[in-house]
Each structure stands twice: as C-alpha cells, then as structure tokens.
Design a protein around this motif. Sequence first.
Motif, PDB file in Angstrom:
ATOM      1  N   ARG A  59       0.839  -1.201   0.000  1.00  0.00           N
ATOM      2  CA  ARG A  59       0.000   0.000   0.000  1.00  0.00           C
ATOM      3  C   ARG A  59       0.870   1.246   0.000  1.00  0.00           C
ATOM      4  O   ARG A  59       1.811   1.363   0.785  1.00  0.00           O
ATOM      5  CB  ARG A  59      -0.893  -0.006   1.254  1.00  0.00           C
ATOM      6  CG  ARG A  59      -1.680   1.264   1.450  1.00  0.00           C
ATOM      7  CD  ARG A  59      -3.054   1.125   0.800  1.00  0.00           C
ATOM      8  NE  ARG A  59      -3.997   2.123   1.248  1.00  0.00           N
ATOM      9  CZ  ARG A  59      -4.123   3.330   0.710  1.00  0.00           C
ATOM     10  NH1 ARG A  59      -3.352   3.711  -0.269  1.00  0.00           N
ATOM     11  NH2 ARG A  59      -5.043   4.154   1.139  1.00  0.00           N
ATOM     12  N   ARG A  62      -2.196   0.520  -4.585  1.00  0.00           N
ATOM     13  CA  ARG A  62      -1.522  -0.723  -4.226  1.00  0.00           C
ATOM     14  C   ARG A  62      -0.587  -1.073  -5.373  1.00  0.00           C
ATOM     15  O   ARG A  62      -0.970  -0.976  -6.544  1.00  0.00           O
ATOM     16  CB  ARG A  62      -2.535  -1.833  -4.003  1.00  0.00           C
ATOM     17  CG  ARG A  62      -3.392  -1.586  -2.760  1.00  0.00           C
ATOM     18  CD  ARG A  62      -4.076  -2.842  -2.299  1.00  0.00           C
ATOM     19  NE  ARG A  62      -4.198  -3.122  -0.904  1.00  0.00           N
ATOM     20  CZ  ARG A  62      -3.305  -2.992   0.076  1.00  0.00           C
ATOM     21  NH1 ARG A  62      -2.143  -2.537  -0.179  1.00  0.00           N
ATOM     22  NH2 ARG A  62      -3.569  -3.327   1.312  1.00  0.00           N
ATOM     23  N   ASP A 119      -6.353   2.796  -4.836  1.00  0.00           N
ATOM     24  CA  ASP A 119      -6.945   2.280  -3.600  1.00  0.00           C
ATOM     25  C   ASP A 119      -7.247   3.484  -2.713  1.00  0.00           C
ATOM     26  O   ASP A 119      -6.368   3.964  -1.996  1.00  0.00           O
ATOM     27  CB  ASP A 119      -5.976   1.313  -2.916  1.00  0.00           C
ATOM     28  CG  ASP A 119      -6.555   0.690  -1.667  1.00  0.00           C
ATOM     29  OD1 ASP A 119      -7.791   0.651  -1.523  1.00  0.00           O
ATOM     30  OD2 ASP A 119      -5.759   0.247  -0.813  1.00  0.00           O
TER      31      ASP A 119
END
Length: 139
Positions: A6, A96, A91
Amino acid sequence: MARSVRFDVPAEVAFAYLVDPHHRAEWQSSLRRVEDVRPGLPAVGQRWVDVTVPGLRPQMETTVLEAPHRWTEVGSWHGIDAELTLDFVPDGAGCRVTPTFTVTGRGPARLPAYVVDKVAVLGVYPDLRTAAKILAGRD
C-alpha cells in the motif's frame, strides 16, 4: 497469490517515482547506484546499469511502460535474466503496487537462477515498503 504494498499517494505519484532509475538506490536495498542512464523521462527502451551491493552490474532495460498502471524491467548478467513487473491499482486516495518477479538462467546459471527465483521476490516487498515510506514523507 501475489501480495501488494500500500502506498499513501496516488498511483501516478508512486508510478513516476518507482519507474525512474535515478530514484532506485534510494529505496532498493541491493543497489549502491545506477549508471549510464539514458537522459530523458523513463520510456520503453530506456537502459541503465544497476551497481549492486555485492558488485554485480546487470544491464537493465524498461520493456513496458503503461503509466500509471504497469511497468516492467528486464535485467541480464552472465547468463541470468530477471524480469520485474509492477502493477499499480488505485486504492482510495492511494494505491496498491503488486510486484511480479522472475529469474531464469542459461547453461551453468540455470541452477543458481532457479534458487534466486524462489526467494528474491521476498526482498522486493521490503524495498517497496521503503519506497512507500519515502513518498509518504514527501507530502
């Protein structure tokens, strides 16, 4: 199943940072520096040399550049070829990044390449987490 890392920045920001060879030594733990980077923005066909911590000097080339979704590089060194693809998926306010890494070998390099292929991707995740931290600190 491939894992992702992330990033708290948009895919466009993560993509621009990760695909530029000039930034690689900042976040890739196995690199001392890059050399012989062709001038200009990253593009398909861009080439450079990775100078690694153990002293290996693979020849690198960008083979896929689909901003801000996918990037692939290939590297070659003494009968061993490696390919790294990074896929970027939005995201929320961030993205991501999912790596795919394969190593193959020719001739006597087949066995060492096979071993490296099985474990090297594990080093990619900490490096991507380092890049995510660097970019998060540049707000």
